[in-house]
Motif scaffolding. Sequence first.
Motif, mmCIF file in Angstrom:
data_model
loop_
_atom_site.group_PDB
_atom_site.id
_atom_site.type_symbol
_atom_site.label_atom_id
_atom_site.label_comp_id
_atom_site.label_asym_id
_atom_site.label_seq_id
_atom_site.Cartn_x
_atom_site.Cartn_y
_atom_site.Cartn_z
ATOM 1 N N LEU A 100 0.780 -1.237 0.000
ATOM 2 C CA LEU A 100 0.000 0.000 0.000
ATOM 3 C C LEU A 100 0.814 1.291 0.000
ATOM 4 N N GLY A 101 2.102 1.194 0.308
ATOM 5 C CA GLY A 101 2.902 2.389 0.559
ATOM 6 C C GLY A 101 2.867 2.697 2.049
ATOM 7 N N GLN A 102 3.877 3.412 2.529
ATOM 8 C CA GLN A 102 4.023 3.629 3.972
ATOM 9 C C GLN A 102 2.858 4.400 4.591
ATOM 10 N N HIS A 103 2.437 5.466 3.943
ATOM 11 C CA HIS A 103 1.396 6.293 4.531
ATOM 12 C C HIS A 103 0.076 5.538 4.657
ATOM 13 N N ASP A 104 -0.341 4.903 3.589
ATOM 14 C CA ASP A 104 -1.590 4.141 3.647
ATOM 15 C C ASP A 104 -1.473 2.954 4.599
ATOM 16 N N ALA A 105 -0.298 2.340 4.649
ATOM 17 C CA ALA A 105 -0.095 1.233 5.592
ATOM 18 C C ALA A 105 -0.271 1.726 7.021
ATOM 19 N N HIS A 106 0.305 2.874 7.337
ATOM 20 C CA HIS A 106 0.152 3.433 8.681
ATOM 21 C C HIS A 106 -1.319 3.678 9.003
ATOM 22 N N HIS A 107 -2.079 4.159 8.051
ATOM 23 C CA HIS A 107 -3.498 4.416 8.298
ATOM 24 C C HIS A 107 -4.249 3.112 8.581
ATOM 25 N N GLN A 108 -3.881 2.052 7.894
ATOM 26 C CA GLN A 108 -4.490 0.750 8.179
ATOM 27 C C GLN A 108 -4.085 0.257 9.573
ATOM 28 N N ILE A 109 -2.826 0.443 9.920
ATOM 29 C CA ILE A 109 -2.330 0.021 11.230
ATOM 30 C C ILE A 109 -3.012 0.831 12.334
ATOM 31 N N MET A 110 -3.262 2.112 12.074
ATOM 32 C CA MET A 110 -3.971 2.947 13.055
ATOM 33 C C MET A 110 -5.324 2.355 13.415
ATOM 34 N N GLU A 111 -6.011 1.817 12.420
ATOM 35 C CA GLU A 111 -7.304 1.190 12.679
ATOM 36 C C GLU A 111 -7.136 0.028 13.660
ATOM 37 N N CYS A 112 -6.118 -0.777 13.450
ATOM 38 C CA CYS A 112 -5.861 -1.920 14.340
ATOM 39 C C CYS A 112 -5.434 -1.450 15.726
ATOM 40 N N LEU A 113 -4.591 -0.434 15.778
ATOM 41 C CA LEU A 113 -4.136 0.109 17.061
ATOM 42 C C LEU A 113 -5.314 0.676 17.845
ATOM 43 N N GLY A 114 -6.154 1.441 17.180
ATOM 44 C CA GLY A 114 -7.325 2.005 17.833
ATOM 45 C C GLY A 114 -8.267 0.924 18.343
ATOM 46 N N GLU A 115 -8.452 -0.116 17.540
ATOM 47 C CA GLU A 115 -9.315 -1.229 17.944
ATOM 48 C C GLU A 115 -8.747 -1.937 19.178
ATOM 49 N N MET A 116 -7.425 -2.155 19.192
ATOM 50 C CA MET A 116 -6.799 -2.814 20.341
ATOM 51 C C MET A 116 -6.979 -1.985 21.608
ATOM 52 N N ILE A 117 -6.768 -0.690 21.508
ATOM 53 C CA ILE A 117 -6.894 0.190 22.679
ATOM 54 C C ILE A 117 -8.348 0.233 23.150
ATOM 55 N N TRP A 118 -9.271 0.368 22.225
ATOM 56 C CA TRP A 118 -10.694 0.423 22.571
ATOM 57 C C TRP A 118 -11.124 -0.870 23.269
ATOM 58 N N THR A 119 -10.731 -2.016 22.706
ATOM 59 C CA THR A 119 -11.087 -3.313 23.292
ATOM 60 C C THR A 119 -10.500 -3.456 24.685
ATOM 61 N N SER A 120 -9.260 -3.061 24.837
ATOM 62 C CA SER A 120 -8.583 -3.143 26.133
ATOM 63 C C SER A 120 -9.300 -2.300 27.180
ATOM 64 N N GLN A 121 -9.603 -1.070 26.819
ATOM 65 C CA GLN A 121 -10.266 -0.172 27.763
ATOM 66 C C GLN A 121 -11.671 -0.655 28.095
ATOM 67 N N ARG A 122 -12.370 -1.121 27.107
ATOM 68 C CA ARG A 122 -13.747 -1.577 27.329
ATOM 69 C C ARG A 122 -13.791 -2.811 28.227
ATOM 70 N N ALA A 123 -12.824 -3.719 28.040
ATOM 71 C CA ALA A 123 -12.800 -4.961 28.809
ATOM 72 C C ALA A 123 -12.058 -4.817 30.137
ATOM 73 N N GLY A 124 -11.334 -3.702 30.299
ATOM 74 C CA GLY A 124 -10.545 -3.520 31.511
ATOM 75 C C GLY A 124 -9.367 -4.477 31.582
ATOM 76 N N LEU A 125 -8.841 -4.839 30.422
ATOM 77 C CA LEU A 125 -7.721 -5.776 30.330
ATOM 78 C C LEU A 125 -6.518 -5.098 29.675
ATOM 79 N N PRO A 126 -5.338 -5.675 29.841
ATOM 80 C CA PRO A 126 -4.170 -5.115 29.150
ATOM 81 C C PRO A 126 -4.349 -5.228 27.632
ATOM 82 N N PRO A 127 -3.703 -4.359 26.881
ATOM 83 C CA PRO A 127 -3.784 -4.449 25.420
ATOM 84 C C PRO A 127 -3.282 -5.811 24.931
#
Length: 139
Positions: A100-127
């Motif tokens: 995808l190229g670096q910039h678009d790859a980072h944007h895709q990774i951001m989605e995964c990072l945000g999902e991991m943080i959201w799930t962690s916070q919602r469940a009260g568990l470590p990332p």
Amino acid sequence: MFTPSSDDVRRFFCEAFRKQRAGDILSPMDAIAVDWIAEHPEYADVLTDVDAALARNYSVEGGEANPFLHLSMHLSIAEQVSVDQPRGIRDACNALTARLGQHDAHHQIMECLGEMIWTSQRAGLPPDADAYVECVHKR
């Protein structure tokens, strides 16, 4: 461990942008930041006025993206990849970047990072680093 406030983060990006425009010497972190700022010219106006940047409220309800959060995520991903933490993120990012190229790859990774943080916070568990890396591989 250093935990910057949102004001600290905003000042950092505004100052890095100011230094770059003035031709001042950049720290290694400043240099990474201005590279990502260059990828987002739409943020230039926000970064030129520190006082306005500190006063502005970016709310989800307002539907406005927070440029400081966005740039911070780029920096976070760049750091994760540079030290391969969590383990496997470098290979996953490199594979996505090749496609995808670096910039678009980072944007895709951001989605995964945000999902991991959201799930962690919602469940009260470590990332869940393994789930995060797996999410990037799936993209």
